[in-house]
Motif scaffolding. Structure first.
Motif, PDB file in Angstrom:
ATOM      1  N   ASP B  30       0.833  -1.202   0.000  1.00 47.41           N
ATOM      2  CA  ASP B  30       0.000   0.000   0.000  1.00 47.41           C
ATOM      3  C   ASP B  30       0.870   1.254   0.000  1.00 47.41           C
ATOM      4  O   ASP B  30       0.489   2.278  -0.579  1.00 47.41           O
ATOM      5  CB  ASP B  30      -0.923   0.009   1.228  1.00 47.41           C
ATOM      6  N   ALA B  31       2.018   1.164   0.639  1.00 48.36           N
ATOM      7  CA  ALA B  31       2.926   2.330   0.680  1.00 48.36           C
ATOM      8  C   ALA B  31       3.361   2.708  -0.744  1.00 48.36           C
ATOM      9  O   ALA B  31       3.437   3.891  -1.087  1.00 48.36           O
ATOM     10  CB  ALA B  31       4.147   2.007   1.538  1.00 48.36           C
ATOM     11  N   ARG B  33       1.619   2.139  -3.490  1.00 50.32           N
ATOM     12  CA  ARG B  33       0.442   2.707  -4.168  1.00 50.32           C
ATOM     13  C   ARG B  33       0.248   4.169  -3.762  1.00 50.32           C
ATOM     14  O   ARG B  33      -0.010   5.032  -4.606  1.00 50.32           O
ATOM     15  CB  ARG B  33      -0.827   1.905  -3.813  1.00 50.32           C
ATOM     16  N   HIS B  34       0.390   4.449  -2.472  1.00 50.65           N
ATOM     17  CA  HIS B  34       0.225   5.831  -2.001  1.00 50.65           C
ATOM     18  C   HIS B  34       1.308   6.735  -2.581  1.00 50.65           C
ATOM     19  O   HIS B  34       1.041   7.877  -2.977  1.00 50.65           O
ATOM     20  CB  HIS B  34       0.258   5.874  -0.469  1.00 50.65           C
ATOM     21  N   ALA B  37       0.567   7.497  -6.213  1.00 48.77           N
ATOM     22  CA  ALA B  37      -0.571   8.423  -6.324  1.00 48.77           C
ATOM     23  C   ALA B  37      -0.120   9.857  -6.004  1.00 48.77           C
ATOM     24  O   ALA B  37      -0.521  10.810  -6.685  1.00 48.77           O
ATOM     25  CB  ALA B  37      -1.689   7.983  -5.397  1.00 48.77           C
ATOM     26  N   ALA B  38       0.731   9.989  -4.989  1.00 55.22           N
ATOM     27  CA  ALA B  38       1.215  11.325  -4.605  1.00 55.22           C
ATOM     28  C   ALA B  38       2.014  11.960  -5.742  1.00 55.22           C
ATOM     29  O   ALA B  38       1.880  13.161  -6.026  1.00 55.22           O
ATOM     30  CB  ALA B  38       2.076  11.218  -3.347  1.00 55.22           C
ATOM     31  N   ARG B  41      -0.443  13.080  -8.390  1.00 55.37           N
ATOM     32  CA  ARG B  41      -1.237  14.232  -7.923  1.00 55.37           C
ATOM     33  C   ARG B  41      -0.413  15.512  -8.023  1.00 55.37           C
ATOM     34  O   ARG B  41      -0.952  16.593  -8.224  1.00 55.37           O
ATOM     35  CB  ARG B  41      -1.722  13.995  -6.488  1.00 55.37           C
ATOM     36  N   GLU B 166      -5.272   6.567  -7.451  1.00 55.13           N
ATOM     37  CA  GLU B 166      -6.196   7.170  -6.490  1.00 55.13           C
ATOM     38  C   GLU B 166      -6.136   8.701  -6.497  1.00 55.13           C
ATOM     39  O   GLU B 166      -5.068   9.289  -6.333  1.00 55.13           O
ATOM     40  CB  GLU B 166      -5.806   6.639  -5.106  1.00 55.13           C
TER      41      GLU B 166
END
Lengths: 264, 264
Positions: B30-31, B33-34, B37-38, B41, B166
């Motif tokens: 998950d780290a 994926r985050h 995404a960052a 963004r 995300e």
């Protein structure tokens, strides 16, 4: 080198596939040797000098000397050839249009981006267009008789393209085969290459045929069983068993072509 | 360091390339994926963007607008036809025939969107459809031949893999044609010749496929096959390749954002 000229009443694919029990074992070793000979020969031509733009070689370059003007390569002949090639694709999947010229033009237009030949077709006056339509229809009759109905279980591919690079990308070998029958995943050699030409068969046709056999061997690393040229002008078929002497001669012709065109 | 395996396409080389890969692919958390995404963004734009191997290989430059043609339709129809073969249809050629008929029927009953493949096929003349049929049958035959050379169980990918990043209005797409031995490796097939950025494209596909998978496990190898050139290029499913691929995708997003801002 065995060759054959068959009567037009014979289905050419049936004739070329021959007796499956007589086929040799699949040859996957020759391609490596041919590539090595080509790379060595190319180095002897280039002396290690790199090109700024790649030298693009196709079957036309192997068959036509730089000082020879071949009438079959004129725009009209190329246009006719491009349209008949579309009919090969139609007949290979069992589509037999009532108006072959119209069908070929439609198929060719949808597939081909705008270019010199599409402009040439659009610029034809009514008389020239009618002459081309009659010409293509005559070739279509011959082609349809020769291809007959291809059994749905046969592995038939059309317009099979090759784009090979030699000498680190200094030379690009281009080729498009009208028909490839059979697959390379069998224990025996079963692949047959067919080039359809709208010109009569001559000495240059054989050089193109050898070029097709060579590029196919280099691309798939498997030597095909036979390579053939079918002329829709005369309804005759010339076929050759693909063996090392044929491929070796193709290598010599290709090196000769590259040597001639290297400085261009 | 991310490495690239390049081989000639022979009847056995594809199986060898996959066997030479690592025993297992890396796994993302998950780290990861985050973090991805960052990054996306941070290069936000006022519209949705879709990134894939092709956009990475073109370094973010705009591609010509998409339009349906036999060349663009063949993969979708050909792969679906092979899916039908797996379900019991006798040959790829028959599978293509059924698939085209099905797509047209759906369009004729209003069950397709304007601009979709079904709508495009529904408007085609029989001669044009025949060329689409031939192109798709050629594609299906080539994919089946490549699959036969894998020497292990494989299935045709029914669709490409998509991952929505995300809250970044970004979708990543992984092009895939064959799934080898339950996600151990993924094979994608392209026409033409691999460019010098083919490795970057494969790494972008690897990233998109890994992020799109539910368990976050990368395939052991992501393999690109260029049958026209007779070449196989592969990347390992390693963390190094995933990082390099993610960097390339973010860089592509940066370039695209710059272009859009300039055009606005």
């Amino acid at each position: 080198m065995p060759s054959a000229v068959l009567a037009p009443s014979v289905c050419i694919l049936e004739a070329l596939r021959g007796d499956p029990s007589q086929r040799p074992r699949r040859d996957t070793t020759t391609a490596t040797g041919l590539r090595a000979v080509l790379e060595d020969g190319l180095f002897a031509i280039s002396h290690g000098n790199r090109r700024t733009t790649p030298l693009v070689v196709g079957p036309d370059h192997v068959t036509t000397g730089v000082d020879v003007i071949d009438i079959t390569h004129a725009t009209y002949g190329r246009l006719r050839g491009a349209l008949v090639a579309q009919l090969v694709r139609h007949y290979a999947i069992g589509y037999h249009p009532e108006d072959p010229f119209d069908a070929a033009v439609r198929a060719w237009t949808i597939e081909t981006p705008a270019g010199e030949l599409t402009t040439a077709l659009a610029d034809l006056d009514d008389n020239a267009r009618s002459r081309l339509a009659t010409d293509v229809s005559a070739h279509a009759v011959c082609l349809r008789r020769a291809l007959a109905e291809t059994p749905v279980g046969w592995t038939v591919r059309t317009a099979v393209r090759t784009r090979l690079r030699l000498g680190g990308g200094d030379v690009v070998l281009r080729d498009t085969l009208d028909l490839v029958v059979g697959t390379a995943d069998r224990a025996t050699t079963s692949v047959v290459l067919v080039d359809v030409t709208t010109a009569p068969i001559g000495e240059r046709t054989d050089a193109a045929l050898r070029y097709h056999a060579l590029t196919h061997t280099l691309r798939t690393s498997v030597t095909p069983l036979r390579a053939a040229t079918f002329s829709t002008a005369t309804g005759t078929l010339t076929s050759h068993e693909v063996d090392y002497p044929l491929l070796g001669r193709a290598v010599d012709e290709l090196l000769d072509t590259m040597g001639r065109r290297w400085a261009t | 360091m991310s490495t690239l395996a390049v081989r000639r396409l022979t009847p056995t080389s594809l199986a060898d390339v996959i066997d030479d890969g690592p025993d297992v692919g890396s796994t993302i958390t998950d780290a990861h994926r985050h973090a991805l995404a960052a990054r996306f963004r941070a290069v936000a734009i006022d519209r949705h963007r879709r990134l894939d191997a092709w956009s990475v290989e073109r370094a973010g430059r705009e591609s010509p607008p998409f339009r349906w043609s036999p060349a663009t339709a063949r993969r979708l129809i050909g792969n679906a036809a092979l899916g039908r073969v797996a379900d019991g249809v006798r040959t790829p050629r028959l599978g293509v025939e059924l698939e085209i008929a099905d797509l047209r029927a759906r369009a004729e009953t209003g069950r397709t969107r304007p601009g979709s493949l079904g709508s495009w096929l529904a408007d085609r003349h029989p001669a044009e459809l025949a060329v689409v049929h031939a192109a798709a049958a050629d594609w299906a035959t080539t994919i089946a031949e490549i699959g036969a050379g894998l020497g292990t169980s494989w299935r045709v990918a029914r669709a490409d893999a998509y991952y929505d990043v995300e809250r970044a209005r970004t979708t990543l797409r992984a092009r895939r044609d064959l799934i080898v031995a339950t996600d151990a490796a993924v094979v994608r097939v392209r026409g033409g010749h691999p460019s010098s950025s083919a490795g970057a494209g494969l790494r972008a596909d690897l990233v998109a496929a890994t992020f799109a998978s539910a368990d976050g496990r990368a395939p052991r190898r992501y393999v690109g096959v260029w049958p026209d050139a007779g070449l196989v290029v592969a990347v390992d499913g390693s963390m190094e390749n995933l990082r390099a691929g993610a960097r390339d995708l973010v860089r592509t997003a940066v370039v695209q954002r710059r272009q859009w801002l300039r055009a606005a």
